[in-house]
Design an enzyme around this catalytic site. Structure first.
Site, PDB file in Angstrom:
ATOM      1  N   CYS A   2       0.829  -1.207   0.000  1.00 28.02           N
ATOM      2  CA  CYS A   2       0.000   0.000   0.000  1.00 28.02           C
ATOM      3  C   CYS A   2       0.864   1.258   0.000  1.00 28.02           C
ATOM      4  O   CYS A   2       1.980   1.261   0.503  1.00 28.02           O
ATOM      5  CB  CYS A   2      -0.872   0.026   1.240  1.00 28.02           C
ATOM      6  SG  CYS A   2      -1.845  -1.454   1.459  1.00 28.02           S
ATOM      7  N   ARG A  28       5.078   0.290  -6.047  1.00 24.51           N
ATOM      8  CA  ARG A  28       5.070  -0.518  -4.824  1.00 24.51           C
ATOM      9  C   ARG A  28       4.158  -1.732  -4.952  1.00 24.51           C
ATOM     10  O   ARG A  28       4.196  -2.626  -4.131  1.00 24.51           O
ATOM     11  CB  ARG A  28       4.605   0.339  -3.642  1.00 24.51           C
ATOM     12  CG  ARG A  28       5.574   1.444  -3.258  1.00 24.51           C
ATOM     13  CD  ARG A  28       4.933   2.441  -2.324  1.00 24.51           C
ATOM     14  NE  ARG A  28       4.639   1.893  -1.025  1.00 24.51           N
ATOM     15  CZ  ARG A  28       5.397   2.030   0.049  1.00 24.51           C
ATOM     16  NH1 ARG A  28       6.521   2.700  -0.036  1.00 24.51           N
ATOM     17  NH2 ARG A  28       5.052   1.514   1.205  1.00 24.51           N
ATOM     18  N   TRP A  74      -2.939  -2.704  -1.492  1.00 19.74           N
ATOM     19  CA  TRP A  74      -2.501  -4.063  -1.847  1.00 19.74           C
ATOM     20  C   TRP A  74      -3.213  -4.963  -0.860  1.00 19.74           C
ATOM     21  O   TRP A  74      -2.925  -4.939   0.330  1.00 19.74           O
ATOM     22  CB  TRP A  74      -0.989  -4.145  -1.705  1.00 19.74           C
ATOM     23  CG  TRP A  74      -0.347  -5.349  -2.283  1.00 19.74           C
ATOM     24  CD1 TRP A  74      -0.100  -5.593  -3.610  1.00 19.74           C
ATOM     25  CD2 TRP A  74       0.174  -6.479  -1.570  1.00 19.74           C
ATOM     26  NE1 TRP A  74       0.538  -6.790  -3.749  1.00 19.74           N
ATOM     27  CE2 TRP A  74       0.717  -7.366  -2.524  1.00 19.74           C
ATOM     28  CE3 TRP A  74       0.239  -6.829  -0.231  1.00 19.74           C
ATOM     29  CZ2 TRP A  74       1.313  -8.568  -2.174  1.00 19.74           C
ATOM     30  CZ3 TRP A  74       0.826  -8.020   0.121  1.00 19.74           C
ATOM     31  CH2 TRP A  74       1.358  -8.880  -0.851  1.00 19.74           C
ATOM     32  N   ASN A 100      -1.757   2.039   5.913  1.00 21.72           N
ATOM     33  CA  ASN A 100      -0.848   0.953   5.502  1.00 21.72           C
ATOM     34  C   ASN A 100      -0.539   0.122   6.733  1.00 21.72           C
ATOM     35  O   ASN A 100      -0.328   0.690   7.803  1.00 21.72           O
ATOM     36  CB  ASN A 100       0.491   1.506   5.005  1.00 21.72           C
ATOM     37  CG  ASN A 100       0.369   2.175   3.662  1.00 21.72           C
ATOM     38  OD1 ASN A 100      -0.705   2.209   3.072  1.00 21.72           O
ATOM     39  ND2 ASN A 100       1.466   2.726   3.186  1.00 21.72           N
ATOM     40  N   GLY A 101      -0.455  -1.181   6.575  1.00 19.56           N
ATOM     41  CA  GLY A 101      -0.109  -2.033   7.707  1.00 19.56           C
ATOM     42  C   GLY A 101      -1.263  -2.953   8.063  1.00 19.56           C
ATOM     43  O   GLY A 101      -2.179  -3.152   7.256  1.00 19.56           O
ATOM     44  N   GLU A 469      19.345 -16.229  -7.510  1.00 17.26           N
ATOM     45  CA  GLU A 469      18.812 -14.933  -7.946  1.00 17.26           C
ATOM     46  C   GLU A 469      18.351 -15.000  -9.402  1.00 17.26           C
ATOM     47  O   GLU A 469      17.308 -14.434  -9.764  1.00 17.26           O
ATOM     48  CB  GLU A 469      19.886 -13.849  -7.743  1.00 17.26           C
ATOM     49  CG  GLU A 469      19.514 -12.460  -8.218  1.00 17.26           C
ATOM     50  CD  GLU A 469      18.270 -11.879  -7.552  1.00 17.26           C
ATOM     51  OE1 GLU A 469      17.775 -12.453  -6.572  1.00 17.26           O
ATOM     52  OE2 GLU A 469      17.778 -10.856  -8.060  1.00 17.26           O
ATOM     53  N   LYS A 473      14.492 -14.119 -10.385  1.00 14.75           N
ATOM     54  CA  LYS A 473      14.151 -13.087 -11.371  1.00 14.75           C
ATOM     55  C   LYS A 473      13.293 -13.685 -12.471  1.00 14.75           C
ATOM     56  O   LYS A 473      12.292 -13.117 -12.886  1.00 14.75           O
ATOM     57  CB  LYS A 473      15.465 -12.534 -11.939  1.00 14.75           C
ATOM     58  CG  LYS A 473      15.574 -11.104 -12.206  1.00 14.75           C
ATOM     59  CD  LYS A 473      15.465 -10.127 -11.078  1.00 14.75           C
ATOM     60  CE  LYS A 473      15.284 -10.594  -9.706  1.00 14.75           C
ATOM     61  NZ  LYS A 473      15.183  -9.700  -8.637  1.00 14.75           N
ATOM     62  N   GLU A 476       9.735 -14.428 -11.157  1.00 14.79           N
ATOM     63  CA  GLU A 476       8.980 -13.210 -10.826  1.00 14.79           C
ATOM     64  C   GLU A 476       8.392 -12.537 -12.048  1.00 14.79           C
ATOM     65  O   GLU A 476       7.230 -12.125 -12.033  1.00 14.79           O
ATOM     66  CB  GLU A 476       9.918 -12.171 -10.194  1.00 14.79           C
ATOM     67  CG  GLU A 476      10.160 -12.315  -8.736  1.00 14.79           C
ATOM     68  CD  GLU A 476      11.072 -11.198  -8.270  1.00 14.79           C
ATOM     69  OE1 GLU A 476      10.650 -10.460  -7.389  1.00 14.79           O
ATOM     70  OE2 GLU A 476      12.200 -11.065  -8.783  1.00 14.79           O
ATOM     71  N   HIS A 492      20.867 -34.871  -6.306  1.00 17.17           N
ATOM     72  CA  HIS A 492      20.206 -35.417  -5.118  1.00 17.17           C
ATOM     73  C   HIS A 492      18.689 -35.300  -5.201  1.00 17.17           C
ATOM     74  O   HIS A 492      18.016 -35.315  -4.174  1.00 17.17           O
ATOM     75  CB  HIS A 492      20.732 -34.727  -3.849  1.00 17.17           C
ATOM     76  CG  HIS A 492      22.186 -34.985  -3.615  1.00 17.17           C
ATOM     77  ND1 HIS A 492      22.676 -36.228  -3.260  1.00 17.17           N
ATOM     78  CD2 HIS A 492      23.270 -34.184  -3.737  1.00 17.17           C
ATOM     79  CE1 HIS A 492      23.996 -36.168  -3.150  1.00 17.17           C
ATOM     80  NE2 HIS A 492      24.375 -34.938  -3.442  1.00 17.17           N
ATOM     81  N   LYS A 591       6.661  -3.958  -4.244  1.00 14.88           N
ATOM     82  CA  LYS A 591       8.064  -3.547  -4.107  1.00 14.88           C
ATOM     83  C   LYS A 591       8.521  -3.589  -2.661  1.00 14.88           C
ATOM     84  O   LYS A 591       9.624  -4.001  -2.367  1.00 14.88           O
ATOM     85  CB  LYS A 591       8.230  -2.132  -4.669  1.00 14.88           C
ATOM     86  CG  LYS A 591       9.667  -1.619  -4.658  1.00 14.88           C
ATOM     87  CD  LYS A 591      10.507  -2.375  -5.658  1.00 14.88           C
ATOM     88  CE  LYS A 591      11.949  -1.940  -5.667  1.00 14.88           C
ATOM     89  NZ  LYS A 591      12.800  -2.967  -6.305  1.00 14.88           N
TER      90      LYS A 591
HETATM   91  C1  F6R Z   1      12.846  -9.677  -5.788  1.00 20.55           C
HETATM   92  C2  F6R Z   1      12.584  -8.684  -4.770  1.00 20.55           C
HETATM   93  C3  F6R Z   1      12.210  -9.171  -3.417  1.00 20.55           C
HETATM   94  C4  F6R Z   1      12.923  -8.328  -2.343  1.00 20.55           C
HETATM   95  C5  F6R Z   1      12.421  -8.725  -0.954  1.00 20.55           C
HETATM   96  C6  F6R Z   1      13.152  -7.969   0.131  1.00 20.55           C
HETATM   97  O1  F6R Z   1      13.122  -9.085  -7.026  1.00 20.55           O
HETATM   98  O2  F6R Z   1      12.660  -7.508  -5.006  1.00 20.55           O
HETATM   99  O3  F6R Z   1      12.494 -10.518  -3.266  1.00 20.55           O
HETATM  100  O4  F6R Z   1      14.289  -8.536  -2.454  1.00 20.55           O
HETATM  101  O5  F6R Z   1      11.055  -8.460  -0.858  1.00 20.55           O
HETATM  102  O6  F6R Z   1      13.018  -6.590  -0.040  1.00 20.55           O
HETATM  103  P1  F6R Z   1      14.021  -5.586   0.655  1.00 20.55           P
HETATM  104  O7  F6R Z   1      15.348  -5.763   0.031  1.00 20.55           O
HETATM  105  O8  F6R Z   1      13.432  -4.236   0.415  1.00 20.55           O
HETATM  106  O9  F6R Z   1      14.049  -5.957   2.107  1.00 20.55           O
END
Ligand code: F6R
Length: 596
Positions: A2, A28, A74, A100-101, A469, A473, A476, A492, A591
């Site tokens: 949010c 976000r 959100w 938010n929260g 990673e 990516k 996602e 394994h 985000k």
């Molecule tokens: C993946 C991504 C998320 C963040 C995770 C932690 O592309 O962006 O996996 O890495 O939500 O977020 P931060 O780094 O803001 O704690």
């Protein structure tokens, strides 16, 4: 997650300012949006869907006032419907609230309010707040006092802003969810994140937990929970509004991938003394950890795995934990330094883990991109990665900068035999990365495998987090099944999934035992007819078993991880582009994840 925007003092431009702020918070992640304004009455408009849907709805709405709040939601409590969108109102329609929260005691408050005759129109936890304010107003409290009384009843996490009919002011409070004020000549803003008002001002005031703010025509005031005025520092935001635009790129993500050389230079700037072969860790002082525990989530967790590896190489016991697991089952800490890695500095799981560590007496340090974030303020020390704003939901440039920052951290805190070698590699890194971005054939590979059913990524040692990673990516932003494995682990179990339909991306760096063993693992998948793409510096014969090679220059294996990752970022990006995915805002993702 949010987002909140509020503004006072922009007269007839108030509504446009609010909607503009919401559009800047889109990154976000959200599924509905709304705005409310106050003069003698409170008027509002809210819609599930995109900001564009809200804009359409506003064409036939009549909102008035020069004070307003807005929200991107959100969903947590209740699906994304118009009714569940914020702002929420009381029974009389005299109060509007955005939040938010999560309000943890909302059910008991709701039961109490319903029993007292209040009617609820949404499934949300937030809606208890306007009704609590309504009750306090009905008992004769002034709007600000009524707001405080309502907040005093809440348990959980919140950034809340409210407007009340007949009062040209915004009332706000924060607890475990960020809020920041923006100060301009004659106008004041309130937001969950600076981009919401960065086009108007670079002067900001960060609220701390437990603080309240009042914004009105006379200006702004921050008070503590007893109503006592708090003197606040005014900070200047150093990044440009331009940095939050797309600069001609199709997506923020590809723009941010291309910003990596610059971001790395910023991270290294004035911290590395090449002549002396030393690193200056800003003002962190002498932390001399005897052990390190990292806590982080998602991409940042992959950076934490890499960081733990670096400390272990320097002879310091170090482990990386998923923050969501660490907070609930904290392992013995001893006198370890607990390091949170978090781009946003607002991730609820990471904050909980850091707080749990602090409760047990551990020293904490955060490696973050966000000055003034909750983690930066709460931890004993903060080390900034200086990547600049990242708008694309999928982390890209901040991962590279985290890896660079973690190298600086280990070099500054430990005695590495190969410090000079690492520093040289870091110095070369922005240029090497630029060449990869200019020359990578990842787009051709993406074209070839865009229809694959699943993707696997393997790597060993420092390249294992890169494999994880790469897979994260890919899943996602393409919505395709992708998994990363430690190369030695494949046989394994996961090998059962490997077929001619599942491309395997392998990162092979150097020609040491690790690299040779990884080549052995590549032979295993090649024997199962899987297409193999090797990301390699060419020091082994992995190319003999690979269908395609994405090259990186020979460098220190620490820097090689950043370079290999750049190919994988491009691979995911181009695959997602070919599949027509919503790259900057992948479905279901946000985000900044401010709930646990
Ligand atoms: C993946 C991504 C998320 C963040 C995770 C932690 O592309 O962006 O996996 O890495 O939500 O977020 P931060 O780094 O803001 O704690």
């Amino acid at each position: 997650m949010c987002g909140i925007i509020g503004c006072v003092g922009r007269g007839s431009e108030t509504l446009d300012t609010l909607v503009h702020g919401l559009s800047k918070l889109e990154y976000r992640g959200y599924d509905s949006a709304g705005v409310a304004m106050a003069d003698e009455r409170v008027s509002l408009c809210k819609k599930s869907g995109k900001i564009e849907d809200l804009r359409d709805a506003l064409e036939s709405a009549t909102l008035s006032g020069s004070v307003g709040i807005g929200h991107t939601r959100w969903s947590t409590h209740g699906p994304p419907t118009d009714a569940n969108s914020h702002p929420h109102q009381d029974c009389q329609g005299d109060v509007a609230v955005v939040h938010n929260g999560i309000i943890e005691n909302y059910q008991s408050l709701r039961d109490e309010l319903v029993a007292a005759g209040h009617t609820f129109t949404s499934d949300t936890d937030t809606e208890v707040v306007p009704h609590l304010i309504e009750d306090a107003l009905a008992e004769g409290a002034e709007p600000e006092a009524a707001f405080r009384q309502a907040i005093a009843r809440l348990e959980g996490s919140y950034a809340i802003a409210a407007v009340v009919a007949g009062t040209e002011a915004i009332f706000a409070a924060r607890h475990d969810s960020p809020l920041v004020l923006g100060l301009d000549d004659g106008a004041t803003y309130l937001a969950s994140d600076v981009p919401a008002f960065r086009d108007f001002t670079d002067q900001v005031v960060y609220l701390a937990d437990g603080e309240f703010a009042r914004l009105d025509d006379a200006g702004w005031e921050v008070t503590d929970s007893d109503g006592v005025s708090v003197e606040k520092d005014v900070d200047t935001i150093e990044w440009d509004p331009e940095e939050t635009g797309k600069s001609g790129y199709d997506h923020y993500m590809i723009k941010e991938i291309h910003e990596q050389p610059r971001a790395l230079r910023q991270c290294l700037r004035e911290r590395v003394d090449e002549m002396a072969g030393t690193v200056d860790l800003d003002d962190l002082g002498d932390l001399s950890p005897t052990g390190v525990q990292f806590v982080a989530c998602g991409t940042s967790y992959h950076a934490a795995l890499y960081g733990a590896h670096l400390f272990r190489e320097a002879g310091i016991p170090a482990q990386a934990f998923l923050a969501s697991e660490f907070a609930t089952s904290v392992p013995p800490i001893g006198d370890a330094l607990v390091i949170g890695v978090t781009q946003s500095g607002e991730t609820a799981d990471t904050l909980s883990a850091l707080r749990a560590a602090q409760k047990r007496g551990a020293r904490t340090l955060v490696v973050t991109n966000t000055v003034g974030s909750t983690a930066a303020r709460e931890c004993d020390h903060a080390f900034y990665i200086r990547a600049g704003p990242e708008i694309g939901v999928a982390a890209s440039k901040t991962f590279s900068s985290q890896l660079a920052a973690l190298n600086l951290l280990t070099l500054g805190m430990t005695n590495s035999d190969d410090a000079r070698e690492v520093i040289n590699a870091l110095r070369e890194l922005p240029g090497d990365l630029q060449r990869i971005l200019d020359e990578s054939r990842a787009e051709d590979v993406a074209e070839m495998y865009a229809d694959a059913g699943a993707y696997f990524f393997i790597g060993r040692g420092l390249q294992f987090p890169v494999a994880l990673e790469g897979a994260l990516k890919m899943k996602e932003i393409t919505y395709k099944h992708a998994e990363g494995f430690a190369a030695g682990e494949l046989k394994h179990g996961p090998l059962a999934l490997v077929t001619s339909e599942t491309p395997v991306f392998t990162v092979v760096i150097g020609d040491d035992e690790k690299a040779r063993k990884t080549v052995g693992n590549v032979k295993e998948v090649e024997a199962r007819d899987a297409p193999v793409v090797a990301i390699t510096d060419g020091q082994t014969d992995v190319h003999r078993y690979a269908d395609h090679v994405l090259e990186i220059p020979e460098t220190h294996e620490r820097a090689a991880a950043v370079l290999a990752n750049a190919h994988l970022q491009l691979l995911s990006y181009h695959t997602a582009a070919k599949l027509g995915r919503n790259i900057d805002k992948p479905r279901n993702l946000a985000k900044s994840v401010t709930v646990e």
